[in-house]
Design a protein around this motif. Structure first.
Motif, PDB file in Angstrom:
ATOM      1  N   LYS A  59       0.829  -1.216   0.000  1.00  0.00           N
ATOM      2  CA  LYS A  59       0.000   0.000   0.000  1.00  0.00           C
ATOM      3  C   LYS A  59       0.857   1.257   0.000  1.00  0.00           C
ATOM      4  O   LYS A  59       0.558   2.223  -0.706  1.00  0.00           O
ATOM      5  N   LYS A  62       2.380   1.734  -3.445  1.00  0.00           N
ATOM      6  CA  LYS A  62       1.384   2.238  -4.395  1.00  0.00           C
ATOM      7  C   LYS A  62       1.140   3.732  -4.178  1.00  0.00           C
ATOM      8  O   LYS A  62       1.076   4.505  -5.143  1.00  0.00           O
ATOM      9  N   LYS A  63       0.999   4.160  -2.928  1.00  0.00           N
ATOM     10  CA  LYS A  63       0.786   5.577  -2.635  1.00  0.00           C
ATOM     11  C   LYS A  63       1.998   6.416  -3.072  1.00  0.00           C
ATOM     12  O   LYS A  63       1.856   7.517  -3.572  1.00  0.00           O
ATOM     13  N   TRP A  78       1.540   1.771   9.359  1.00  0.00           N
ATOM     14  CA  TRP A  78       1.693   0.348   9.077  1.00  0.00           C
ATOM     15  C   TRP A  78       2.908  -0.224   9.791  1.00  0.00           C
ATOM     16  O   TRP A  78       2.856  -1.315  10.366  1.00  0.00           O
TER      17      TRP A  78
END
Length: 98
Positions: A59, A62-63, A78
Motif C-alpha cells: 500500500k 502504491k501511494k 503500518w
C-alpha cells in the motif's frame, strides 16, 4: 433429628472439600493447556505481523508511486502496527515465562 442434621452437615463438608481439590487440579490443568498453546499463539502473532507488513509495504509503495502526500503517515502507521504486534508477542512470552 439432630443426628440427621449433623450427618448431612458432615457429608456436605466432605463434598465441599473434595470439590475444592478438584478445582485446584482443574485450574492447574487449564494453566498447563494454555502454556502448551502459548508458543503456537506467539508464532501466529509473528505470522500475522509479517502479513500485515507485506500488505502495508504494498500500500505504501502504491501511494508513493501515485505521488500522494500522506505516504509518510501511512508508512509510519503500518510500520507501527507491525512493531506493536511483535513487541506484544515478545512481552507476553517473557511475562508469562513460557
Amino acid at each position: 433429628m439432630k443426628k440427621q442434621i449433623k450427618l448431612i452437615a458432615a457429608l456436605l463438608l466432605i463434598s465441599i472439600t473434595a470439590s475444592a481439590q478438584d478445582g485446584n487440579a482443574g485450574i492447574n490443568e487449564a494453566t498447563n493447556q494454555v502454556k502448551s498453546y502459548f508458543d503456537t499463539g506467539t508464532n501466529l502473532m509473528y505470522a500475522i505481523g509479517a502479513i500485515i507488513g507485506l500488505v502495508g509495504a504494498i500500500k505504501v509503495y502504491k501511494k508513493w508511486n501515485d505521488g500522494e502526500h500522506d505516504t509518510g503517515k501511512v508508512a509510519s502507521s503500518w510500520f507501527g502496527s507491525c512493531i506493536f504486534l511483535v513487541v506484544v508477542a515478545t512481552v507476553l512470552k517473557s511475562f508469562f515465562g513460557v
